[in-house]
Design a protein around this motif. Structure first.
Motif, short mmCIF file in Angstrom:
data_model
loop_
_atom_site.label_atom_id
_atom_site.label_comp_id
_atom_site.label_asym_id
_atom_site.label_seq_id
_atom_site.Cartn_x
_atom_site.Cartn_y
_atom_site.Cartn_z
N VAL A 1 0.87 -1.19 0.00
CA VAL A 1 0.00 0.00 0.00
C VAL A 1 0.90 1.23 0.00
O VAL A 1 1.90 1.28 0.74
CB VAL A 1 -0.90 0.01 1.26
N LYS A 2 0.58 2.23 -0.81
CA LYS A 2 1.50 3.36 -0.92
C LYS A 2 1.48 4.21 0.36
O LYS A 2 0.50 4.25 1.10
CB LYS A 2 1.25 4.18 -2.17
N SER A 3 2.59 4.90 0.57
CA SER A 3 2.88 5.56 1.85
C SER A 3 1.77 6.50 2.32
O SER A 3 1.35 6.44 3.48
CB SER A 3 4.20 6.34 1.72
N SER A 4 1.26 7.36 1.45
CA SER A 4 0.25 8.33 1.88
C SER A 4 -1.02 7.64 2.34
O SER A 4 -1.63 8.01 3.35
CB SER A 4 -0.07 9.30 0.73
N GLU A 5 -1.39 6.57 1.64
CA GLU A 5 -2.59 5.81 2.00
C GLU A 5 -2.37 5.07 3.32
O GLU A 5 -3.26 5.02 4.18
CB GLU A 5 -2.92 4.81 0.88
N ARG A 6 -1.18 4.51 3.49
CA ARG A 6 -0.83 3.82 4.75
C ARG A 6 -0.99 4.76 5.93
O ARG A 6 -1.60 4.42 6.94
CB ARG A 6 0.63 3.33 4.71
N LYS A 7 -0.42 5.94 5.80
CA LYS A 7 -0.43 6.89 6.92
C LYS A 7 -1.86 7.29 7.28
O LYS A 7 -2.22 7.42 8.45
CB LYS A 7 0.43 8.10 6.58
N ALA A 8 -2.71 7.46 6.25
CA ALA A 8 -4.11 7.83 6.49
C ALA A 8 -4.85 6.68 7.20
O ALA A 8 -5.60 6.91 8.15
CB ALA A 8 -4.79 8.15 5.18
N LEU A 9 -4.60 5.45 6.76
CA LEU A 9 -5.26 4.29 7.37
C LEU A 9 -4.83 4.09 8.83
O LEU A 9 -5.65 3.81 9.70
CB LEU A 9 -4.95 3.01 6.57
N VAL A 10 -3.52 4.27 9.08
CA VAL A 10 -3.03 4.12 10.46
C VAL A 10 -3.59 5.22 11.34
O VAL A 10 -4.02 4.97 12.48
CB VAL A 10 -1.48 4.11 10.51
N ALA A 11 -3.65 6.44 10.83
CA ALA A 11 -4.21 7.57 11.60
C ALA A 11 -5.67 7.28 11.98
O ALA A 11 -6.08 7.50 13.13
CB ALA A 11 -4.11 8.86 10.80
N ASP A 12 -6.44 6.76 11.03
CA ASP A 12 -7.85 6.41 11.31
C ASP A 12 -7.95 5.34 12.38
O ASP A 12 -8.79 5.40 13.28
CB ASP A 12 -8.53 5.87 10.03
N THR A 13 -7.07 4.34 12.27
CA THR A 13 -7.09 3.21 13.21
C THR A 13 -6.69 3.67 14.62
O THR A 13 -7.32 3.28 15.62
CB THR A 13 -6.15 2.09 12.72
#
Length: 225
Positions: A113-125
């Motif tokens: 998963v690309k970096s920007s999407e990863r960071k958004a998903l982790v922030a949500d979690t």
């Protein structure tokens, strides 16, 4: 969702077969919360590892979402597991050198998963699990309950269809254990995540919609009656 047909796991010792699982057949529907119980040595963790594709049966058939897992090569099996299954362990299995944020992010890196999407998903979690303030801490700086919460967040980050939990409250005190089990119940109820847990605890087992009892590697139909 998944179907095990006549699954056996054994080791050869001399001319004999030592069975860990012996002719086990189970069907689990999407959205179920199943508890597997049994004394030590009954084959619970082996069964969970076969369901999780971390181990292969010696005999039998395993279908996951209509795919014949028993016919897949190791690489294909690994891809199917990473795409569909999240594991929660008794010993947390967090990576000591990584922060909370980085631990939760790990499965997404494996899935490219690309970096920007990863960071958004982790922030949500982190937000969902109310751990934003802990994101830069390392596992050693967290309580057992907090570490297990990170373990569950990591298991859920890639939105698996199935969560497998091996004694998920085994290292926690009763209050932390209750909180973790209530979280599983909520995930099952609200997010429709299918959950299979192995537990020694009658109390934890009751969170499931169904209990399967194992004894000496076989399903104990007297206990399941």
């Amino acid at each position: 969702m998944l179907s095990l047909k006549n699954i056996s796991k054994y080791y050869q010792a001399g001319g004999n077969k030592n069975y860990i699982l012996n002719n086990v057949s189970i069907d689990i529907e999407a959205g179920e919360f199943v508890s597997i119980m049994g004394p030590s040595g009954s084959g619970k963790s082996t069964l969970l590892n076969i369901i999780g594709m971390l181990d292969e049966p010696s005999e039998g058939y395993y279908y996951f979402d209509s795919q014949a897992v028993h016919l897949l090569k190791e690489k294909q099996r690994s891809a199917l597991y990473k795409e569909n299954i999240g594991f929660v362990f008794q010993a947390y299995h967090l990576i000591d050198e990584l922060t909370v944020f980085e631990n939760i992010e790990t499965p997404l890196i494996y899935q490219n998963v690309k970096s920007s999407e990863r960071k958004a998903l982790v922030a949500d979690t982190l937000d969902r699990f109310q751990m934003v303030g802990k994101k830069d801490l390392f596992p050693a700086q967290l309580s057992g309950g907090q570490q297990q919460l990170v373990g569950i967040a990591r298991a859920l980050i890639s939105k698996p269809k199935l969560i497998l939990a091996d004694e998920p409250t085994g290292n926690l005190n009763s209050k932390q254990g209750d909180e973790i089990m209530q979280l599983f119940s909520k995930l099952n109820r609200e997010d429709k995540v299918t959950i299979v847990q192995v537990t020694h605890s009658e109390k934890n087992a009751e969170y499931g919609s169904r209990i399967i009892h194992l004894l000496d590697g076989k399903i104990d139909h007297t206990a399941n009656a």
